[in-house]
Design an enzyme around this catalytic site. Structure first.
Site, short mmCIF file in Angstrom:
data_model
loop_
_atom_site.label_atom_id
_atom_site.label_comp_id
_atom_site.label_asym_id
_atom_site.label_seq_id
_atom_site.Cartn_x
_atom_site.Cartn_y
_atom_site.Cartn_z
N ARG A 1 -13.53 7.15 -6.71
CA ARG A 1 -12.85 5.96 -7.22
C ARG A 1 -13.49 5.48 -8.52
O ARG A 1 -12.85 4.91 -9.39
CB ARG A 1 -12.88 4.85 -6.17
CG ARG A 1 -11.93 3.70 -6.47
CD ARG A 1 -11.92 2.67 -5.36
NE ARG A 1 -11.54 3.26 -4.08
CZ ARG A 1 -11.48 2.58 -2.94
NH1 ARG A 1 -11.84 1.31 -2.92
NH2 ARG A 1 -11.12 3.17 -1.82
N TYR B 1 0.85 -1.19 0.00
CA TYR B 1 0.00 0.00 0.00
C TYR B 1 0.89 1.25 0.00
O TYR B 1 1.62 1.52 0.95
CB TYR B 1 -0.93 0.02 1.22
CG TYR B 1 -1.91 -1.12 1.27
CD1 TYR B 1 -2.20 -1.90 0.16
CD2 TYR B 1 -2.57 -1.44 2.45
CE1 TYR B 1 -3.10 -2.94 0.21
CE2 TYR B 1 -3.48 -2.49 2.52
CZ TYR B 1 -3.74 -3.24 1.39
OH TYR B 1 -4.64 -4.28 1.46
N GLN C 1 -17.18 9.13 7.71
CA GLN C 1 -17.32 7.80 7.14
C GLN C 1 -17.05 6.73 8.20
O GLN C 1 -17.73 5.69 8.24
CB GLN C 1 -16.37 7.63 5.96
CG GLN C 1 -16.78 8.38 4.72
CD GLN C 1 -15.82 8.18 3.57
OE1 GLN C 1 -14.76 7.57 3.72
NE2 GLN C 1 -16.18 8.67 2.40
N SER D 1 -13.42 -4.94 0.80
CA SER D 1 -14.39 -4.40 -0.16
C SER D 1 -15.83 -4.74 0.24
O SER D 1 -16.64 -5.12 -0.62
CB SER D 1 -14.11 -4.90 -1.58
OG SER D 1 -14.79 -4.13 -2.55
N GLN E 1 -8.37 -13.63 4.24
CA GLN E 1 -8.89 -12.30 3.92
C GLN E 1 -9.33 -12.26 2.46
O GLN E 1 -8.54 -12.01 1.56
CB GLN E 1 -7.83 -11.22 4.17
CG GLN E 1 -8.36 -9.82 3.96
CD GLN E 1 -7.35 -8.73 4.30
OE1 GLN E 1 -7.24 -7.73 3.61
NE2 GLN E 1 -6.59 -8.91 5.38
#
Length: 310
Positions: A226, A54, A285, A206, A177
């Protein structure tokens, strides 16, 4: 916030967790990340999921700068290894060399002595599973990681890792995961039963289908979202998916909750799920996602959702 065991282990993680993909070290600066992370912890989130890939290590650095001011034992921190981090032919995959070197780099960037969970970020066809299991077992014995897991592995690959672990009397994977949400239920047929039968937890990514299940795309694609980047959302923004989201949005409105909370609560209906990993670019959020931990969907609502998803 409610907490669940990670499979059959004794560790407990928040039902809603915080992920760092595409945010920290990239679209969110350190100041913004600190504000979001501290707010998430105040809201009861204890699990922060990261990966070395990341922002090519920057996400780990940013989170490391934030958590250094916190009580480390209050947090469950995970990272991952697999994807190439440089042009070095060995700086990739799940070889013993790469796993050992990667975990050392992740620990340095995160400014911590250990990872609670270390994930094999994908399956490596060039490395025998026995080598992976032995390497992870050694890292556990060395105290660099407490648990390890797999991420986006196929059911037969997970099963072989479990069998190899038993044969070697080694620490095996305790968590997978995968991607899982209302629009992608592929794990229900084989992966979910395998993990449940072997005491493995599931921490799913997701859960909001990259924002589609928040309803923000119902009136078009917002600028700088996005969805404006086809590489991330091309398959999501189909006519069929949008029709499903509109119906789900109507259900959420009728029972008086936002669509994102409906989607997250639907995931948490399954006891096999340990948590839903959510991304956040604002404290608002985080708050909206955390509230899903307190939402309980009735049997009638779940049946209605099932008809829509069919």
């Amino acid at each position: 916030m409610n907490y669940r065991r990670l499979g059959k282990t004794g560790i407990k993680i928040s039902e809603i967790s915080l992920g760092a993909w595409l945010t920290y070290g990239k679209t969110i600066d350190e100041k913004g990340a600190r504000r979001i992370i501290f707010h998430a912890i105040e809201q009861g989130i204890n699990f922060i999921d990261i990966s070395d890939i990341y922002a090519k290590g920057k996400a780990e650095e940013v989170i490391g700068q934030c958590i250094v001011d916190l009580n480390r034992s209050d947090l469950v921190i995970s990272s991952k290894a697999f994807w190439p981090m440089s042009d070095n032919v060995n700086d990739r995959g799940l070889s013993r060399k790469h796993l050992f070197e990667s975990v050392h780099k992740s620990l340095k960037r995160l400014r911590t002595d250990y990872l609670d969970i270390y994930f094999c970020h994908r399956f490596d066809p060039d490395t025998e599973i026995e080598e992976v299991v032995r390497a992870m077992d050694d890292l556990v014995h060395q105290g660099k990681i407490l648990y390890w897991g797999t991420s986006v592995w196929e059911v037969d690959q997970i099963d072989e890792a479990l069998q190899q672990s038993r044969a070697l009397l080694a620490y095996g994977p305790v968590v997978e995961q995968p991607r899982y949400n209302m629009l992608d239920r592929h794990i229900e047929d084989a992966i979910m039963p395998l993990c449940s039968n072997n005491g493995m937890g599931l921490v799913v990514w997701s859960p909001l289908a990259q924002g589609l299940l928040t309803g923000k795309y119902l009136d078009g694609v917002p600028t700088a979202s996005r969805g404006s980047q086809p590489m991330y959302m091309e398959d999501e923004l189909s006519g069929a998916n949008m029709a499903i989201v509109r119906k789900l949005s109507s259900v959420a409105s009728r029972i008086g909750i936002p669509l994102n909370q409906l989607a997250l609560a639907w995931i948490l209906r399954r006891p096999e799920i340990s948590c839903a990993i959510t991304g956040a670019t604002s404290v608002e959020q985080v708050t909206a996602n955390v509230q899903a931990s307190q939402v309980s969907l009735s049997d009638d609502v779940l049946a209605e959702i099932e008809k829509i998803l069919e």
